[in-house]
Design a protein around this motif. Structure first.
Motif, mmCIF file in Angstrom:
data_model
loop_
_atom_site.group_PDB
_atom_site.id
_atom_site.type_symbol
_atom_site.label_atom_id
_atom_site.label_comp_id
_atom_site.label_asym_id
_atom_site.label_seq_id
_atom_site.Cartn_x
_atom_site.Cartn_y
_atom_site.Cartn_z
ATOM 1 N N VAL A 51 0.792 -1.235 0.110
ATOM 2 C CA VAL A 51 0.022 0.024 -0.089
ATOM 3 C C VAL A 51 0.946 1.297 -0.145
ATOM 4 C CG1 VAL A 51 -1.593 1.276 1.384
ATOM 5 C CG2 VAL A 51 -1.976 -1.106 1.249
ATOM 6 N N GLN A 52 1.872 1.319 0.880
ATOM 7 C CA GLN A 52 2.788 2.469 0.819
ATOM 8 C C GLN A 52 3.612 2.788 -0.418
ATOM 9 O OE1 GLN A 52 5.172 1.569 4.257
ATOM 10 N NE2 GLN A 52 3.709 2.818 5.731
ATOM 11 N N GLU A 53 4.160 1.635 -1.075
ATOM 12 C CA GLU A 53 4.667 1.820 -2.229
ATOM 13 C C GLU A 53 3.882 2.483 -3.353
ATOM 14 O OE1 GLU A 53 7.182 -1.543 -3.249
ATOM 15 O OE2 GLU A 53 8.671 -1.092 -1.701
ATOM 16 N N LEU A 54 2.698 1.689 -3.416
ATOM 17 C CA LEU A 54 1.608 2.232 -4.523
ATOM 18 C C LEU A 54 1.162 3.411 -4.288
ATOM 19 C CD1 LEU A 54 0.159 0.962 -6.821
ATOM 20 C CD2 LEU A 54 -1.718 0.104 -5.214
ATOM 21 N N GLN A 55 1.099 3.883 -2.904
ATOM 22 C CA GLN A 55 0.749 5.318 -2.741
ATOM 23 C C GLN A 55 1.606 6.221 -3.191
ATOM 24 O OE1 GLN A 55 -0.206 6.086 1.428
ATOM 25 N NE2 GLN A 55 -0.592 8.153 1.112
ATOM 26 N N ALA A 56 2.811 5.872 -2.955
ATOM 27 C CA ALA A 56 4.033 6.735 -3.412
ATOM 28 C C ALA A 56 4.287 6.860 -4.867
ATOM 29 C CB ALA A 56 5.462 6.287 -2.892
ATOM 30 N N LEU A 57 3.887 5.907 -5.308
ATOM 31 C CA LEU A 57 3.938 5.586 -6.954
ATOM 32 C C LEU A 57 3.022 6.466 -7.491
ATOM 33 C CD1 LEU A 57 5.178 4.177 -9.412
ATOM 34 C CD2 LEU A 57 3.398 2.260 -9.327
ATOM 35 N N ILE A 58 1.931 6.312 -7.192
ATOM 36 C CA ILE A 58 0.814 7.143 -7.705
ATOM 37 C C ILE A 58 0.901 8.752 -7.401
ATOM 38 C CG2 ILE A 58 -1.938 7.946 -7.638
ATOM 39 C CD1 ILE A 58 -2.268 4.723 -6.998
ATOM 40 N N ALA A 59 1.247 8.897 -6.068
ATOM 41 C CA ALA A 59 1.640 10.301 -5.836
ATOM 42 C C ALA A 59 2.576 11.145 -6.602
ATOM 43 C CB ALA A 59 1.917 10.510 -4.363
ATOM 44 N N SER A 60 3.634 10.159 -6.901
ATOM 45 C CA SER A 60 4.795 10.696 -7.680
ATOM 46 C C SER A 60 4.341 11.178 -9.261
ATOM 47 C CB SER A 60 5.779 9.625 -7.747
ATOM 48 O OG SER A 60 5.398 8.673 -8.780
ATOM 49 N N ALA A 61 3.120 10.975 -9.518
ATOM 50 C CA ALA A 61 3.035 11.478 -11.037
ATOM 51 C C ALA A 61 2.377 12.967 -10.840
ATOM 52 C CB ALA A 61 1.859 10.577 -11.553
ATOM 53 N N SER B 44 -9.482 -3.987 -3.733
ATOM 54 C CA SER B 44 -9.656 -3.318 -2.525
ATOM 55 C C SER B 44 -8.116 -2.679 -1.935
ATOM 56 C CB SER B 44 -9.531 -4.430 -1.165
ATOM 57 O OG SER B 44 -8.607 -5.413 -1.439
ATOM 58 N N VAL B 45 -7.086 -3.007 -2.778
ATOM 59 C CA VAL B 45 -5.799 -2.611 -2.350
ATOM 60 C C VAL B 45 -5.550 -1.231 -2.951
ATOM 61 C CG1 VAL B 45 -3.273 -2.783 -2.822
ATOM 62 C CG2 VAL B 45 -4.559 -4.627 -1.874
ATOM 63 N N THR B 46 -6.060 -1.054 -4.433
ATOM 64 C CA THR B 46 -6.035 0.252 -5.090
ATOM 65 C C THR B 46 -6.959 0.955 -4.439
ATOM 66 O OG1 THR B 46 -7.328 -1.003 -6.819
ATOM 67 C CG2 THR B 46 -4.835 -0.739 -7.083
ATOM 68 N N THR B 47 -7.942 0.668 -4.247
ATOM 69 C CA THR B 47 -9.259 1.682 -3.780
ATOM 70 C C THR B 47 -8.719 2.248 -2.389
ATOM 71 O OG1 THR B 47 -11.030 0.049 -4.885
ATOM 72 C CG2 THR B 47 -11.522 1.811 -2.964
ATOM 73 N N VAL B 48 -8.086 1.469 -1.428
ATOM 74 C CA VAL B 48 -7.812 2.155 -0.219
ATOM 75 C C VAL B 48 -6.744 3.156 -0.316
ATOM 76 C CG1 VAL B 48 -6.526 1.544 1.870
ATOM 77 C CG2 VAL B 48 -8.395 0.110 1.199
ATOM 78 N N VAL B 49 -5.874 3.042 -1.649
ATOM 79 C CA VAL B 49 -4.795 3.759 -1.843
ATOM 80 C C VAL B 49 -5.443 4.997 -2.285
ATOM 81 C CG1 VAL B 49 -2.858 4.367 -3.229
ATOM 82 C CG2 VAL B 49 -2.931 1.991 -2.089
ATOM 83 N N GLY B 50 -6.379 4.947 -3.000
ATOM 84 C CA GLY B 50 -7.042 6.272 -3.588
ATOM 85 C C GLY B 50 -7.953 6.862 -2.505
ATOM 86 N N VAL B 51 -8.277 6.177 -1.509
ATOM 87 C CA VAL B 51 -9.064 6.836 -0.280
ATOM 88 C C VAL B 51 -7.875 7.760 0.368
ATOM 89 C CG1 VAL B 51 -10.326 6.551 1.934
ATOM 90 C CG2 VAL B 51 -10.933 5.157 -0.402
ATOM 91 N N LEU B 52 -6.891 7.076 0.628
ATOM 92 C CA LEU B 52 -5.646 7.716 1.215
ATOM 93 C C LEU B 52 -5.135 8.932 0.542
ATOM 94 C CD1 LEU B 52 -3.305 4.897 2.375
ATOM 95 C CD2 LEU B 52 -4.411 6.345 3.887
#
Length: 199
Positions: free
Chosen positions: A44-54, A78-86
């Protein structure tokens, strides 16, 4: 003769477009796999950082991930959606996820309808294919229930609906209802849990 030739030309263009689309999807999958990006999708943390880096394009990246996890990337929504909520909050994450996942579901349906059973056997294997086929024999109501509850591989079910040539109208209505309920619960319950955790 002219009308027949015209129809052949039209079908040829559609076939070419389909082949190019499949090639692009497969190419993207192997690109993500070989560059190691796909390995970050389970964290989740790495995926969040990956999206935010855009940066400015982060919403578009999130949209594409939600679309691809239905069609290409073997990743729970559920993983990608929770990252989206964050990253974007429950409302934006809900609406983006709903549109992307519905489009992904429709794509998976038509992939199943056009390519057929061979695609699923290649993608998920003989055993899982046989299990889903047994469930499909129980009818449309069973399909609705399987899509509603999180215990079933709903993305795979969309492709199977295409293979089984399920009525598209019923398929679409089922997806709109079940995806809306599931994503609404996931976005707002996860937002509540995150709020309770951080506050």
């Amino acid at each position: 003769m002219k009308s027949v030739a015209k129809k052949i030309a039209q079908y040829g263009k559609l076939l070419l477009l389909f082949v190019l689309s499949i090639g692009a999807v497969v190419g993207l999958y192997y690109f993500l796999k070989n560059t190691g990006i796909i390995g970050k999708f389970n964290n989740v943390q790495e995926l969040q950082a990956l999206i935010a880096s855009a940066g400015f394009w982060s919403i578009l990246v999130f949209f594409l991930l939600q679309f691809l996890q239905v069609t290409v990337i073997p990743l729970p929504s559920s993983v990608t959606t929770v990252v989206g909520v964050l990253l974007f909050g429950p409302y934006i994450a809900f609406f983006i996820s709903l549109i992307a996942i519905l489009l992904g579901s429709i794509t998976a349906y038509f992939l199943g309808r056009i390519v057929g059973l061979k695609l699923l056997l290649w993608a998920v294997g003989k055993e899982q294919t046989a299990e889903v086929q047994k469930l499909f024999k129980k009818g449309k109501v069973m399909f609705f229930l399987m899509m509603l509850f999180p215990f079933f591989p709903d993305d795979l079910l969309c492709a199977f609906a295409g293979v089984a040539e399920m009525d598209f109208k019923y398929f679409l209505i089922t997806n709109i209802i079940t995806r809306t309920i599931g994503l609404f619960c996931l976005c707002f319950l996860s937002n509540f849990a995150l709020f309770k955790f951080f506050v």
